[in-house]
Structures are given as C-alpha cells and as structure tokens.
Design a protein around this motif. Structure first.
Motif, short mmCIF file in Angstrom:
data_model
loop_
_atom_site.label_atom_id
_atom_site.label_comp_id
_atom_site.label_asym_id
_atom_site.label_seq_id
_atom_site.Cartn_x
_atom_site.Cartn_y
_atom_site.Cartn_z
N ASP A 170 1.00 -1.04 -0.41
CA ASP A 170 0.00 -0.07 -0.18
C ASP A 170 1.39 1.51 -0.26
O ASP A 170 0.43 2.00 -0.15
CB ASP A 170 -1.13 -0.09 0.76
CG ASP A 170 -2.14 -0.95 1.42
OD1 ASP A 170 -2.36 -1.65 -0.08
OD2 ASP A 170 -2.28 -1.73 2.33
N ARG A 222 0.05 -8.98 -4.90
CA ARG A 222 -0.89 -9.12 -4.17
C ARG A 222 -2.05 -10.79 -4.38
O ARG A 222 -2.70 -10.99 -3.44
CB ARG A 222 -1.97 -7.72 -4.49
CG ARG A 222 -1.37 -6.46 -4.25
CD ARG A 222 -1.83 -5.42 -4.59
NE ARG A 222 -1.15 -4.16 -4.19
CZ ARG A 222 -1.47 -3.80 -2.95
NH1 ARG A 222 -2.55 -4.12 -2.12
NH2 ARG A 222 -1.54 -2.55 -2.40
N ASP A 223 -2.15 -10.53 -6.14
CA ASP A 223 -2.96 -12.23 -6.83
C ASP A 223 -2.24 -13.00 -5.67
O ASP A 223 -3.33 -13.75 -5.38
CB ASP A 223 -2.66 -11.69 -8.02
CG ASP A 223 -3.84 -12.96 -8.89
OD1 ASP A 223 -4.64 -12.97 -8.32
OD2 ASP A 223 -3.51 -13.31 -9.34
N GLY A 273 -4.58 -11.14 -2.04
CA GLY A 273 -5.59 -9.85 -1.54
C GLY A 273 -5.84 -9.12 -2.78
O GLY A 273 -6.58 -9.57 -3.64
N GLU A 274 -6.57 -7.39 -2.64
CA GLU A 274 -7.47 -7.59 -3.21
C GLU A 274 -6.54 -6.79 -5.52
O GLU A 274 -4.74 -6.61 -4.24
CB GLU A 274 -8.01 -6.04 -2.76
CG GLU A 274 -8.40 -5.39 -4.01
CD GLU A 274 -8.21 -3.58 -3.55
OE1 GLU A 274 -8.42 -2.44 -4.84
OE2 GLU A 274 -7.32 -3.34 -2.26
N PRO A 322 -6.65 -3.98 -7.64
CA PRO A 322 -6.77 -3.14 -8.05
C PRO A 322 -6.58 -3.58 -9.79
O PRO A 322 -6.12 -4.49 -10.29
CB PRO A 322 -6.10 -2.08 -7.98
CG PRO A 322 -5.45 -2.48 -7.04
CD PRO A 322 -4.99 -4.37 -6.94
N ASP A 323 -7.56 -3.10 -10.68
CA ASP A 323 -8.08 -3.48 -11.84
C ASP A 323 -6.98 -1.84 -12.79
O ASP A 323 -7.85 -0.92 -13.07
CB ASP A 323 -9.68 -3.13 -11.75
CG ASP A 323 -9.68 -3.75 -14.32
OD1 ASP A 323 -8.51 -3.86 -14.98
OD2 ASP A 323 -11.02 -3.50 -14.48
#
Length: 363
Positions: free
Chosen positions: A21, A59-60, A64-65, A67-68
């Motif tokens: 983040d 993240r993937d 986790g989330e 983002p697109d």
C-alpha cells in the motif's frame, strides 16, 4: 517449530500487504506502484510498469485485492502486443552483442510479466500476440533455437519459457492456432531432449566442471522445466535435478536463486516419488530463513549488498540492494507460498500464476 513458522506466515503476509500500500504512486490510478521506496517516479516514470506488475502479481498470489489497472498497463503495449518500459533507449540496454537479441529478451520478459498482471486484474482479457506468430513457422523456430547460447543457460531459460508461454496463450485464445502450436512444441521438446545433460537434468555448458555454471544451469533449467509441467509430460532426469537442489544449503542467496530452487523441488515433490521427506525438511529450513529475511517495513530485498538494476537496462534505473522492492517481494512470496503449500496443503488460499514462468505452479 513448523507450527511456529506457519503462524509467522500470517503475520508476514499482513506486513507485506501493508508495505505494498505504501508503494502507491501519488497522482496515479489505484494500484500503480513504485518499485521501491528509493524510486522517484518523476525521474524514472517508466519504472512504474515493473513496479506495478510485480506488486499486482504479489497481491494476486497473496489472494489480496487486485486493483483493476489493466487499462493503465495496456498503455504500455505496442500494436504487435509487446509491452515496453518507457524510457529504455537502444544505447542503454544490453543482454547480447546482437541488438535484436537484446530487445527480444527484454521484450519477452516485460511482456510475460505485464500480461501476468493484466490477467490478474482482468482474467478474461484477450491478449494481442502478433509478435509471436513468426515462431509458428518451423524454420523460424529452428533457426532461433540454433542461436540459443548455452554458455548462458540462465538467460536462455528465460527466453525459452517466455516464448513457450506466449505460444500457449495463442493456443488458448485462438483455436485455429492449436495445430501450429502443437508442431512448435514438438520442435521445442526435440531441441531440449537432444541437449539435456543426463548427469544433472539441466542445460548449460560447463556445468559439470564449474560450480557457478552449475548453479546458473539450474536457474535457467528451472524455467525450461515449465514446458514439461504445462504439457503434462514426464521430465527426463528429474531425480538428478532434485539431487542437485538438495545439495545446496537452504539459505537466502538472492530472490531469483531461492525461488528457482523452491520451484524445482516443489514440482518434483508433487510429480515423482524421490526424497520427499528430505525435500520437505529443506523447504522448511529455507522457509524459516526467508521469513527471517523480511525487512522491517514488510517488504523483501533481493540481495543484501550491491546495486540492483532493471534486467537489461544496464545504463538505466538503479537502486541499492538491501532495500525492499516489489520484484524481490513478489519472488520471495512465490518461494514462501510454494513451500507452505507443500508443507501445509490447503491451509492458505494462494493464487499462483496462470502463465508459465516465475510464479506458475502446475495444478
């Protein structure tokens, strides 16, 4: 000890997600990331591409989330489907004396990782693969293979797995290319089987007489092995490859070497009945070392000393080793996740890469 290590994985994951983040690039779409705390996007805007694709795939992997930012990533794609890092100039890149070979290596590498990130954000994405079509011609593919230089088997392993990943994408997204892709893989497997060293299971010149060449042969060959995993073929001399890997100390070396050894052993653990208890003990020892290597900020460094550069950009972006960066953080989490998935099957929800190459795990 193993339960204590398992509990540490939960804490390490949370710390890494928090660090990712902090890599958000100011003024950019959510998910566009700097590659490290040392990265100044105003001075080096092009490095936002590797910073972002590494962070997204990390993240993937951690479930986790994601983002697109697929639209942002696709801004770096040329009409033929190749992704390029903005700011790379011909006079500043080098992998081989042949400039075309240098660019092909860099383009294959950046495109493989960029597409991996696009698929993580948008699994239904249909890629542009015009740049790979020439390799469907048998004579073009054979000529390209004849130029592979096994004095640098590590570099060539990357070249080959990247090409194979694009061919598999072509088959998956264009049914009419299936037969041509099948013929290409016949040629690829024939080339490999003629040149594989039976004593190690690896490809590479000098590996039997030079420990560094042997290590590099392992690192390169781990990439080549993905062709066998993806096609469901039995890998020749896989036991010899395991024997070599287990001869290496389970200690932190570099993000690349560590994940290569883990990938080799994890796939062998699932595919052949050979020294499985020793593989598990080795993975557990390295897992403890990797968790201890996590930086205070929650990311991971590649190596502890020296200078880190973007692969091939020899007179481009650089930063000190020893600091957290998204490349090393993603690679080290691949090693942690693969090892943990063998030691505690099903305990965590890992999302391994869909494309062959670093981060891929055969289902």
């Amino acid at each position: 000890m193993s339960d204590a290590i398992a509990s540490r994985i939960h804490a390490a994951r949370s710390r890494t997600m928090a660090w990712l983040d902090t890599m958000q690039a100011l003024g950019e779409a959510h998910g566009v990331s700097r590659i490290s705390g040392a990265h100044d996007p105003h001075a080096w805007p092009g490095m936002l591409l590797p910073g972002t694709y590494n962070a997204l795939m990390c993240r993937d992997l951690l479930a986790g989330e994601v983002p697109d930012v697929s639209a942002w990533l696709l801004r770096h794609r040329r009409a033929d489907g190749v992704f390029r890092i903005p700011g790379m100039a011909p006079e500043d890149v080098f992998k081989k004396p042949d400039a075309q070979e240098t660019w092909r290596y860099i383009d294959f590498h950046v495109t493989n990782y960029s597409l991996g990130a696009v698929f993580a954000a948008d699994p239904k994405h249909r890629p542009v693969l015009d740049f790979v079509r020439p390799f469907l011609d048998p004579m073009t593919l054979k000529a390209w293979l004849s130029d592979r230089d096994l004095r640098d088997s590590w570099q060539e392993g990357n070249n080959i797995v990247n090409l194979a990943s694009f061919l598999l994408l072509l088959r998956a997204h264009e049914a009419e290319s299936g037969a041509a892709v099948g013929r290409a893989f016949v040629i690829l497997f024939d080339w490999h089987e003629r040149l594989q060293e039976p004593a190690t299971g690896f490809w590479g010149v000098g590996q039997l007489s030079n420990p560094t060449m042997a290590l590099h042969a392992m690192a390169g060959s781990m990439h080549n092995f993905h062709l066998w995993y993806a096609m469901g073929r039995e890998l020749p001399y896989q036991r010899r490859a395991v024997d070599y890997a287990l001869s290496q100390a389970p200690q932190v070396v570099s993000a690349c070497i560590d994940v290569d050894l883990v990938d080799l052993l994890v796939h062998a653990h699932g595919l052949i009945d050979h020294r499985r208890p020793e593989i598990e003990a080795w993975l557990l020892a390295l897992l403890a070392a990797l968790l201890a290597f996590q930086s205070d900020d929650g990311g991971f460094a590649d190596e502890v000393a020296g200078t880190r550069r973007q692969d091939g950009w020899v007179r481009g972006y650089s930063e000190p080793q020893g600091i957290s960066n998204s490349f090393a953080t993603w690679f080290r989490w691949i090693a942690i996740a693969m090892a943990a998935d063998v030691l505690w099957p099903g305990r965590w929800r890992w999302r391994f890469r869909r494309m062959i190459g670093i981060g891929y795990r055969r289902p």
